[in-house]
Design an enzyme around this catalytic site. Structure first.
Site, PDB file in Angstrom:
ATOM      1  N   HIS A  26     166.924 180.418  63.658  1.00  0.00           N
ATOM      2  CA  HIS A  26     166.742 180.623  62.222  1.00  0.00           C
ATOM      3  C   HIS A  26     167.922 181.404  61.658  1.00  0.00           C
ATOM      4  O   HIS A  26     168.598 182.115  62.400  1.00  0.00           O
ATOM      5  CB  HIS A  26     165.509 181.497  61.947  1.00  0.00           C
ATOM      6  N   TYR A  27     168.095 181.355  60.334  1.00  0.00           N
ATOM      7  CA  TYR A  27     168.825 182.441  59.689  1.00  0.00           C
ATOM      8  C   TYR A  27     167.826 183.295  58.941  1.00  0.00           C
ATOM      9  O   TYR A  27     166.738 182.837  58.584  1.00  0.00           O
ATOM     10  CB  TYR A  27     169.978 181.960  58.814  1.00  0.00           C
ATOM     11  N   THR A  28     168.227 184.567  58.695  1.00  0.00           N
ATOM     12  CA  THR A  28     167.272 185.487  58.080  1.00  0.00           C
ATOM     13  C   THR A  28     167.043 185.176  56.605  1.00  0.00           C
ATOM     14  O   THR A  28     165.939 185.373  56.092  1.00  0.00           O
ATOM     15  CB  THR A  28     167.746 186.946  58.229  1.00  0.00           C
ATOM     16  N   GLU A  69     166.051 185.033  65.063  1.00  0.00           N
ATOM     17  CA  GLU A  69     166.595 185.135  63.710  1.00  0.00           C
ATOM     18  C   GLU A  69     168.065 185.531  63.806  1.00  0.00           C
ATOM     19  O   GLU A  69     168.426 186.410  64.599  1.00  0.00           O
ATOM     20  CB  GLU A  69     165.832 186.183  62.887  1.00  0.00           C
ATOM     21  N   HIS A  96     165.165 175.700  62.643  1.00  0.00           N
ATOM     22  CA  HIS A  96     163.918 175.737  61.882  1.00  0.00           C
ATOM     23  C   HIS A  96     163.786 174.494  60.988  1.00  0.00           C
ATOM     24  O   HIS A  96     162.700 173.942  60.828  1.00  0.00           O
ATOM     25  CB  HIS A  96     163.889 177.018  61.037  1.00  0.00           C
TER      26      HIS A  96
END
Ligand SMILES: [Zn+2]
Length: 236
Positions: free
Chosen positions: A31-33, A96, A138
């Site tokens: 994921h990225y945050t 993340e 994601h």
């Protein structure tokens, strides 16, 4: 268990639960945050009111924060599906990766951050026996809702280290007529690879991961070649 080693910062989150009995870790989800700062993301991932978490967060300087023990079910994937199975949280580990994301100023992931992501992924894959093809974004498992980690993420660089797959088309993957306008076939192929094709953005998510130069959401010959290459490489 928590990952141990230098550079790993303990920052526990209360947001987790038991994995269902008999369910092992099969997928690794990146994921990225998508928050303005690293601290805002870390706070949210550890806030009981937010009801979200991940096992780890990798900051832009490469620091790794550990939130949830790997044998517990973290809450990172949400409503999602891969290869016809929902509840990805129960059978995955989530990482993340700090980046403001499309909402707050999407930017390239620094090399030192990607190196830390790669080391962490290899560590997790080795301990759980996760295959390269089972490292996903994601957006792959939730195409209708998610764009992370996005088209700037260095999937080819990770694949070069055995993390995730990068399509390597051969002439065998060429289309018979190269017209590439058969939307029904594309949906069938995407579904065979693992995407939930009930989602209209499945093709766009595929491109975001495997053909980031071409975020059209429309089939084109190179997108199809890459999809066919991945099917051949995985025997799906
Ligand atoms: Zn995400």
């Amino acid at each position: 268990m928590m990952r141990t080693g230098t550079g790993c910062i303990d920052r526990p989150s209360p947001n987790h639960g038991p994995r269902p009995e008999g369910v092992g870790v099969e997928l690794l989800i990146l994921h990225y945050t998508g928050m303005p700062t690293a601290e805002s993301a870390l706070s949210r991932l550890c806030d009981p009111a937010a009801q979200v978490s991940a096992h780890y967060t990798v900051d832009e300087d490469g620091a790794v924060h550990a939130h949830v023990p790997e044998d517990r079910r973290a809450w990172h994937a949400g409503l999602s599906s891969w290869r016809g199975r929902a509840d990805v949280n129960s059978r995955s580990i989530g990482i993340e990766i700090v980046n403001p994301g499309h909402e707050f100023g999407y930017r390239p992931f620094p090399a030192v951050q990607m190196a830390a992501v790669a080391d962490l992924c290899l560590d997790i894959m080795g301990r759980h026996g996760i295959a390269p093809a089972d490292v996903l974004g994601h957006s792959d498992i939730a195409p209708a809702r998610k764009e992370d980690p996005g088209e700037l993420f260095d999937w080819p660089g990770l694949a070069a280290r055995g993390i995730g797959l990068w399509p390597e088309p051969t002439p065998a993957d060429d289309l018979a007529d190269d017209s590439a306008d058969c939307a029904e076939d594309v949906a069938a192929l995407l579904g065979r690879y693992g995407y939930d094709t009930a989602e209209s953005r499945a093709l766009l998510s595929f491109q975001r991961h495997f053909h980031p130069e071409r975020l059209t959401g429309e089939p084109d010959p190179e997108t199809l070649r890459r999809l066919r290459a991945l099917l051949r490489m995985t025997g799906r």
